[in-house]
Scaffold this motif. Structure first.
Motif, PDB file in Angstrom:
ATOM      1  N   GLY A   9      33.260  36.118  77.273  1.00 55.61           N
ATOM      2  CA  GLY A   9      32.766  36.353  75.961  1.00 55.61           C
ATOM      3  C   GLY A   9      31.921  35.073  75.228  1.00 55.61           C
ATOM      4  N   LEU A  10      31.483  35.645  74.051  1.00 55.76           N
ATOM      5  CA  LEU A  10      30.569  34.669  72.978  1.00 55.76           C
ATOM      6  C   LEU A  10      31.642  33.443  72.291  1.00 55.76           C
ATOM      7  N   ASN A  11      32.669  34.234  72.083  1.00 57.89           N
ATOM      8  CA  ASN A  11      33.782  33.472  71.005  1.00 57.89           C
ATOM      9  C   ASN A  11      35.108  33.285  71.744  1.00 57.89           C
ATOM     10  N   VAL A  12      35.136  32.498  72.539  1.00 57.87           N
ATOM     11  CA  VAL A  12      36.449  32.215  73.145  1.00 57.87           C
ATOM     12  C   VAL A  12      37.150  31.030  72.482  1.00 57.87           C
ATOM     13  N   ILE A  13      38.393  30.983  72.222  1.00 58.72           N
ATOM     14  CA  ILE A  13      38.726  29.863  71.361  1.00 58.72           C
ATOM     15  C   ILE A  13      39.417  28.971  72.115  1.00 58.72           C
ATOM     16  N   LEU A  14      38.614  27.719  72.248  1.00 63.59           N
ATOM     17  CA  LEU A  14      38.744  26.742  73.208  1.00 63.59           C
ATOM     18  C   LEU A  14      39.112  25.406  72.279  1.00 63.59           C
ATOM     19  N   ASP A  15      40.293  25.031  72.509  1.00 65.81           N
ATOM     20  CA  ASP A  15      40.713  23.686  71.522  1.00 65.81           C
ATOM     21  C   ASP A  15      40.361  24.041  70.162  1.00 65.81           C
ATOM     22  N   PRO A  18      35.657  28.422  68.422  1.00 65.97           N
ATOM     23  CA  PRO A  18      34.901  29.535  69.137  1.00 65.97           C
ATOM     24  C   PRO A  18      33.684  29.258  69.906  1.00 65.97           C
ATOM     25  N   ARG A  19      33.551  29.361  71.088  1.00 64.62           N
ATOM     26  CA  ARG A  19      32.384  29.340  71.783  1.00 64.62           C
ATOM     27  C   ARG A  19      31.865  30.041  72.959  1.00 64.62           C
ATOM     28  N   PRO A  20      30.870  30.341  73.648  1.00 69.37           N
ATOM     29  CA  PRO A  20      30.908  30.838  74.913  1.00 69.37           C
ATOM     30  C   PRO A  20      31.612  30.395  76.049  1.00 69.37           C
ATOM     31  N   ALA A  21      32.152  31.129  76.762  1.00 70.88           N
ATOM     32  CA  ALA A  21      33.056  30.526  77.845  1.00 70.88           C
ATOM     33  C   ALA A  21      33.554  31.958  78.861  1.00 70.88           C
ATOM     34  N   THR A  22      33.967  31.207  79.995  1.00 74.68           N
ATOM     35  CA  THR A  22      34.419  32.381  80.963  1.00 74.68           C
ATOM     36  C   THR A  22      36.029  31.895  81.381  1.00 74.68           C
ATOM     37  N   VAL A  23      36.860  32.673  81.368  1.00 73.99           N
ATOM     38  CA  VAL A  23      38.176  32.219  81.856  1.00 73.99           C
ATOM     39  C   VAL A  23      38.443  33.134  83.104  1.00 73.99           C
ATOM     40  N   ILE A  24      38.890  32.093  84.143  1.00 69.87           N
ATOM     41  CA  ILE A  24      39.102  32.537  85.473  1.00 69.87           C
ATOM     42  C   ILE A  24      40.745  32.725  85.470  1.00 69.87           C
ATOM     43  N   VAL A  25      41.290  33.786  86.005  1.00 71.25           N
ATOM     44  CA  VAL A  25      42.818  33.615  85.930  1.00 71.25           C
ATOM     45  C   VAL A  25      43.158  34.182  87.268  1.00 71.25           C
ATOM     46  N   ASP A  26      44.116  33.398  87.992  1.00 72.18           N
ATOM     47  CA  ASP A  26      44.810  33.981  89.338  1.00 72.18           C
ATOM     48  C   ASP A  26      45.470  35.250  89.066  1.00 72.18           C
ATOM     49  N   GLN A  34      40.687  28.192  85.768  1.00 78.75           N
ATOM     50  CA  GLN A  34      39.272  27.423  85.318  1.00 78.75           C
ATOM     51  C   GLN A  34      38.918  28.212  84.058  1.00 78.75           C
ATOM     52  N   VAL A  35      38.356  27.067  83.359  1.00 77.97           N
ATOM     53  CA  VAL A  35      37.619  27.532  82.207  1.00 77.97           C
ATOM     54  C   VAL A  35      36.065  26.917  82.120  1.00 77.97           C
ATOM     55  N   ALA A 393      43.555  27.190  78.426  1.00 76.81           N
ATOM     56  CA  ALA A 393      43.219  26.050  79.041  1.00 76.81           C
ATOM     57  C   ALA A 393      43.786  25.973  80.577  1.00 76.81           C
ATOM     58  N   GLU A 394      42.937  25.328  81.464  1.00 74.98           N
ATOM     59  CA  GLU A 394      43.481  25.318  82.694  1.00 74.98           C
ATOM     60  C   GLU A 394      45.116  25.093  83.127  1.00 74.98           C
ATOM     61  N   GLY A 395      45.471  25.972  83.712  1.00 70.62           N
ATOM     62  CA  GLY A 395      46.963  25.535  84.130  1.00 70.62           C
ATOM     63  C   GLY A 395      48.061  26.440  83.179  1.00 70.62           C
TER      64      GLY A 395
END
Length: 463
Positions: A9-15, A18-26, A34-35, A393-395
């Motif tokens: 999405g365009l507005n993922v809250i990281l630290d 909001p910024r564009p990001a992709t979150v990969i989930v096992d 991974q982010v 965040a990762e982990g």
């Protein structure tokens, strides 16, 4: 089951931002592996099924809320609330972890055996992850370290009568015994900080006109700020004798106690403070007559007090915001006769907190980064969950909320998901709507469905 789940999405809250990001989930572990910066296209993950792909577009993806102060009441008072209804209500409001208070259930969480009884009642019923506080009552200090070993996140005590016989309040001698017992641990001791220090006044020679029990002002006068000031004076005095022990004030309502908190924090004592949605969203002067739904202890105070609490949140004196969801059956709320003085003191909020806080915070100029700090980051830290909850965040656990900051909704009785549908917020229009909630990557709430839960299952675990 293997593979990945993808959230972009365009507005993922990281630290906090909001910024564009992709979150990969096992998909098997529910952990974020991974982010990546920037959004992704569906074709970037050809091996991922449609069911495991979510593009939030311009909607926000928030970390799941950690509500560190919830009374779920099961077993023993499940007619007040229970794990099934309480955690469903939480999920509908973007809460992915609740920390259950040790009282109002029977038995209370004051021994390991009682904790296990509560856990047995919770298994298989939870739509969110659930952690537990233990309780400090007179004479149970020998149970505190075993409770820590059994996994409680800390302890709660009362400096004034709790309202239930099985969870009596403690005095200074009890506190010294408890603090000596846990002083070398990393746990936290939490206080319901109201303390009566003055004797009852002598009976007047002529009987006074009885105060109207349907007026909120009558109740407010019975729980003055001086009770909180006295309690926090005791807490900070004892804290100076145990400066390594983490202490925490639950549901602070009285701004008059803030100077004591600031002095303790300036002395570098590890003292943290929470306040509640109702103290930030409501003011005593607007409480209608005969509405016990607004009663809580300590009480909602005036507008100037509310402004001072917001200022204390802004400057960091107050650390975080919680619900203190404390429901009961309608008969105990005395909605039929409107007797505030005799009603059970507790406000039902699960499912509404994010909307309540965002509606008021945006009006006051705060951004979503502050909301996430107060509801996710700091509550996770307070409850000892900061290594897996409260951040994207990762982990970390993939506890994620798809949220529309501009959508409005009205609080109706039909929209409430907790068991006893009594709340002071009925009729309010709030801004900021939860669209989907995920616990460890699995959807547990979907606003697009009529009841929000069709086709979904409870996936919460006991932490």
């Amino acid at each position: 089951m293997g593979g990945n789940r993808i959230f972009t999405g365009l507005n993922v809250i990281l630290d906090g931002q909001p910024r564009p990001a992709t979150v990969i989930v096992d998909a098997e572990t529910g952990k974020i592996t991974q982010v990546r910066d920037g959004t992704s296209a569906r074709t970037d993950f050809p091996d991922t099924t449609d069911a495991d792909w979510l593009d939030a577009a311009d909607k926000y993806i928030l970390p799941g809320i950690v509500d560190a102060h919830v009374h779920l009441n099961e077993p023993g008072r499940t007619d007040w609330e229970g794990f099934w209804t309480g955690t469903r209500a939480a999920a509908s409001g973007g809460v992915t972890t609740v920390v259950d208070m040790p009282l109002n259930s029977i038995p209370p969480t004051t021994t390991v055996a009682n904790l296990e009884e509560k856990r047995a009642a919770a298994r298989g019923q939870c739509w969110t992850d659930v952690a537990f506080w233990g309780g400090v009552i007179p004479g149970n200090q020998a149970h505190l370290k075993p409770l820590i070993d059994a996994g409680v996140k800390g302890f709660k005590c009362f400096l004034i009568e709790s309202g239930v016989d099985e969870f009596p309040c403690v005095n200074e001698s009890d506190l010294r015994l408890a603090m000596d017992e846990i002083k070398d641990t990393s746990t936290v001791l939490c206080f319901h900080a109201e303390l009566e220090t003055t004797p009852a006044p002598a009976a007047p020679t002529e009987p006074a006109e009885p105060a109207d029990p349907t007026l909120y002002s009558t109740f407010l006068a019975s729980r003055p700020p001086s009770l909180e000031v006295a309690a926090i004076a005791l807490i900070t005095r004892l804290h100076a004798q145990h400066p390594a022990l983490r202490l925490h004030v639950v549901h602070l309502s009285a701004a008059a106690a803030l100077p004591l908190v600031r002095a303790a924090q300036a002395a570098r004592l590890p003292l943290t403070v929470e306040t509640c949605f109702h103290y930030l969203a409501l003011a005593a002067g607007a409480v209608p007559r005969g509405r016990p739904e607004f009663k809580c202890c300590p009480p909602i105070r005036d507008e100037a007090n509310r402004d001072a609490l917001w200022a204390a949140l802004a400057d960091g004196t107050v650390d975080c915001v919680v619900s203190d969801h404390s429901p009961c059956v309608a008969a105990l709320k005395r909605t039929e006769d409107g007797d505030v003085m005799r009603a059970w003191g507790g406000i039902s909020t699960l499912g509404l907190g994010l909307g309540l806080l965002w509606t008021e915070a945006r009006r006051r100029g705060f951004g979503i980064e502050s909301i996430v700090e107060w509801l996710c980051v700091r509550t996770a830290r307070h409850a000892g969950l900061a290594e897996r909850k409260g951040r994207i965040a990762e982990g970390f656990d993939a506890d994620l909320v798809v949220w529309d900051p501009d959508a409005t909704f009205q609080v109706t009785k039909e929209s409430l998901n907790f068991k006893n549908k009594l709340t002071p917020y009925e009729g309010l229009e709030l801004t900021g709507k939860v669209l989907k909630t995920f616990v460890r990557g699995k959807m547990v709430y979907n606003a697009a469905e009529a009841d929000g839960f069709k086709g979904l299952e409870p996936v919460g675990v006991l932490l």
